[in-house]
Design a protein around this motif. Structure first.
Motif, mmCIF file in Angstrom:
data_model
loop_
_atom_site.group_PDB
_atom_site.id
_atom_site.type_symbol
_atom_site.label_atom_id
_atom_site.label_comp_id
_atom_site.label_asym_id
_atom_site.label_seq_id
_atom_site.Cartn_x
_atom_site.Cartn_y
_atom_site.Cartn_z
ATOM 1 N N LYS A 18 13.357 -99.725 26.698
ATOM 2 C CA LYS A 18 13.008 -100.237 28.018
ATOM 3 C C LYS A 18 13.994 -99.700 29.049
ATOM 4 O O LYS A 18 15.193 -99.727 28.830
ATOM 5 C CB LYS A 18 13.055 -101.765 27.993
ATOM 6 C CG LYS A 18 12.496 -102.444 29.200
ATOM 7 C CD LYS A 18 12.455 -103.940 28.946
ATOM 8 C CE LYS A 18 11.777 -104.678 30.069
ATOM 9 N NZ LYS A 18 11.726 -106.117 29.808
ATOM 10 N N GLU A 19 13.473 -99.204 30.162
ATOM 11 C CA GLU A 19 14.289 -98.643 31.241
ATOM 12 C C GLU A 19 13.736 -99.110 32.581
ATOM 13 O O GLU A 19 12.520 -99.247 32.748
ATOM 14 C CB GLU A 19 14.268 -97.110 31.210
ATOM 15 C CG GLU A 19 14.932 -96.484 30.009
ATOM 16 C CD GLU A 19 16.449 -96.607 30.035
ATOM 17 O OE1 GLU A 19 17.043 -96.696 31.128
ATOM 18 O OE2 GLU A 19 17.040 -96.616 28.936
ATOM 19 N N THR A 20 14.640 -99.331 33.527
ATOM 20 C CA THR A 20 14.258 -99.738 34.880
ATOM 21 C C THR A 20 14.938 -98.828 35.885
ATOM 22 O O THR A 20 16.098 -98.453 35.703
ATOM 23 C CB THR A 20 14.670 -101.206 35.141
ATOM 24 O OG1 THR A 20 14.005 -102.043 34.200
ATOM 25 C CG2 THR A 20 14.300 -101.651 36.550
ATOM 26 N N ILE A 21 14.213 -98.477 36.942
ATOM 27 C CA ILE A 21 14.769 -97.637 38.001
ATOM 28 C C ILE A 21 14.148 -98.070 39.323
ATOM 29 O O ILE A 21 13.007 -98.548 39.355
ATOM 30 C CB ILE A 21 14.501 -96.138 37.709
ATOM 31 C CG1 ILE A 21 15.394 -95.260 38.575
ATOM 32 C CG2 ILE A 21 13.033 -95.794 37.855
ATOM 33 C CD1 ILE A 21 15.494 -93.821 38.081
ATOM 34 N N GLU A 22 14.890 -97.916 40.400
ATOM 35 C CA GLU A 22 14.366 -98.201 41.731
ATOM 36 C C GLU A 22 14.016 -96.884 42.414
ATOM 37 O O GLU A 22 14.779 -95.920 42.344
ATOM 38 C CB GLU A 22 15.382 -98.999 42.549
ATOM 39 C CG GLU A 22 15.559 -100.397 41.992
ATOM 40 C CD GLU A 22 16.489 -101.274 42.808
ATOM 41 O OE1 GLU A 22 16.956 -100.855 43.895
ATOM 42 O OE2 GLU A 22 16.755 -102.402 42.335
ATOM 43 N N ILE A 23 12.849 -96.881 43.059
ATOM 44 C CA ILE A 23 12.334 -95.668 43.699
ATOM 45 C C ILE A 23 11.988 -95.992 45.146
ATOM 46 O O ILE A 23 11.306 -96.990 45.408
ATOM 47 C CB ILE A 23 11.090 -95.134 42.949
ATOM 48 C CG1 ILE A 23 11.460 -94.790 41.501
ATOM 49 C CG2 ILE A 23 10.491 -93.934 43.672
ATOM 50 C CD1 ILE A 23 10.299 -94.344 40.637
ATOM 51 N N SER A 24 12.428 -95.163 46.038
ATOM 52 C CA SER A 24 12.159 -95.360 47.468
ATOM 53 C C SER A 24 10.772 -94.835 47.835
ATOM 54 O O SER A 24 10.617 -93.893 48.614
ATOM 55 C CB SER A 24 13.246 -94.673 48.308
ATOM 56 O OG SER A 24 14.474 -95.316 48.117
ATOM 57 N N VAL A 118 10.667 -99.994 39.061
ATOM 58 C CA VAL A 118 9.764 -99.578 37.993
ATOM 59 C C VAL A 118 10.431 -99.856 36.649
ATOM 60 O O VAL A 118 11.523 -99.358 36.381
ATOM 61 C CB VAL A 118 9.428 -98.069 38.109
ATOM 62 C CG1 VAL A 118 8.461 -97.651 37.011
ATOM 63 C CG2 VAL A 118 8.871 -97.749 39.487
ATOM 64 N N THR A 119 9.776 -100.655 35.834
ATOM 65 C CA THR A 119 10.263 -100.950 34.483
ATOM 66 C C THR A 119 9.229 -100.424 33.505
ATOM 67 O O THR A 119 8.060 -100.801 33.564
ATOM 68 C CB THR A 119 10.481 -102.458 34.269
ATOM 69 O OG1 THR A 119 11.404 -102.932 35.253
ATOM 70 C CG2 THR A 119 11.005 -102.739 32.873
ATOM 71 N N MET A 120 9.689 -99.532 32.636
ATOM 72 C CA MET A 120 8.802 -98.946 31.627
ATOM 73 C C MET A 120 9.324 -99.303 30.244
ATOM 74 O O MET A 120 10.535 -99.343 30.030
ATOM 75 C CB MET A 120 8.750 -97.434 31.776
ATOM 76 C CG MET A 120 8.162 -96.985 33.072
ATOM 77 S SD MET A 120 8.068 -95.184 33.121
ATOM 78 C CE MET A 120 7.538 -94.941 34.795
ATOM 79 N N SER A 121 8.392 -99.530 29.337
ATOM 80 C CA SER A 121 8.793 -99.797 27.951
ATOM 81 C C SER A 121 7.927 -98.968 27.011
ATOM 82 O O SER A 121 6.775 -98.663 27.309
ATOM 83 C CB SER A 121 8.692 -101.285 27.625
ATOM 84 O OG SER A 121 7.362 -101.724 27.707
ATOM 85 N N LEU A 122 8.533 -98.616 25.896
ATOM 86 C CA LEU A 122 7.879 -97.783 24.892
ATOM 87 C C LEU A 122 8.235 -98.307 23.519
ATOM 88 O O LEU A 122 9.402 -98.567 23.223
ATOM 89 C CB LEU A 122 8.362 -96.333 25.026
ATOM 90 C CG LEU A 122 7.873 -95.335 23.985
ATOM 91 C CD1 LEU A 122 6.367 -95.099 24.123
ATOM 92 C CD2 LEU A 122 8.633 -94.020 24.128
ATOM 93 N N ASP A 123 7.236 -98.480 22.704
ATOM 94 C CA ASP A 123 7.455 -98.864 21.317
ATOM 95 C C ASP A 123 6.499 -98.041 20.465
ATOM 96 O O ASP A 123 5.621 -97.346 20.989
ATOM 97 C CB ASP A 123 7.213 -100.364 21.120
ATOM 98 C CG ASP A 123 8.008 -100.922 19.950
ATOM 99 O OD1 ASP A 123 8.632 -100.138 19.202
ATOM 100 O OD2 ASP A 123 8.010 -102.147 19.776
ATOM 101 N N PHE A 124 6.683 -98.108 19.160
ATOM 102 C CA PHE A 124 5.879 -97.293 18.264
ATOM 103 C C PHE A 124 5.274 -98.140 17.159
ATOM 104 O O PHE A 124 5.943 -98.977 16.567
ATOM 105 C CB PHE A 124 6.736 -96.195 17.612
ATOM 106 C CG PHE A 124 7.363 -95.264 18.598
ATOM 107 C CD1 PHE A 124 6.628 -94.250 19.183
ATOM 108 C CD2 PHE A 124 8.695 -95.395 18.958
ATOM 109 C CE1 PHE A 124 7.198 -93.385 20.094
ATOM 110 C CE2 PHE A 124 9.283 -94.538 19.863
ATOM 111 C CZ PHE A 124 8.534 -93.532 20.442
#
Length: 163
Positions: A18-24, A118-124
């Motif tokens: 899981k990762e989060t980033i702020e985008i203008s 933006v918070t994205m998560s990835l699992d398998f």
């Protein structure tokens, strides 16, 4: 056989990346870009090729054939969009292959909708040999690539060259 059992158990206990980033950029802009399969290779470094299975705009049930490079190997899989809630969130998952990704994104408005978190998560989900491949190869690779992908997404969208 004991090594495979340990790997399988280890893989089952792992949590999503899981990762989060702020985008203008406005959430609508971020959502439109991130959900466009034709743009995947622009911001996701491991993408070799992407092909939608139909010519319509992305929608729940849309399928995309994606080929990714991990180290020196290429893996092709079909993914399907499961949920879309523009411009807030969407989910997709892999339909085939020994390793099937489960991807989710949540886009939150900041500064009265002028910026986005933006918070994205990835699992398998693993099947057969995927139970060995995922923890040894794919998960470590994804942990390194995932934050770089988010940073690239930010650079592209804040660069002002995209809608």
């Amino acid at each position: 056989m004991a090594l495979i059992s340990k790997i399988q158990n280890k893989g089952a206990a792992m949590s999503a990346i899981k990762e989060t980033i702020e985008i203008s950029r406005r959430p609508e802009d971020v959502y439109a870009y991130v959900t466009d399969p034709a743009r995947m290779g622009e911001w996701q470094e491991g993408v070799v090729s992407v092909r939608s299975t139909d010519d319509t705009a992305p929608h729940v049930g849309s399928k995309t054939v994606v080929t990714r490079r991990v180290n020196q190997r290429e893996f092709t899989m079909t993914t399907q969009i499961d949920e879309m809630d523009p411009p807030r969130s969407f989910k997709a998952h892999g339909l085939d292959g020994p390793v099937r990704p489960h991807f989710a994104a949540v886009i939150e408005p900041l500064d009265e909708g002028r910026r986005s978190r933006v918070t994205m998560s990835l699992d398998f989900e693993t099947h057969g040999m995927g139970k060995v491949i995922a923890p040894l190869l794919l998960r470590p690779h994804a942990r390194k690539e995932f934050p770089r992908n988010e940073q690239r997404l930010k650079e592209i969208l804040e660069g002002g060259t995209e809608p």
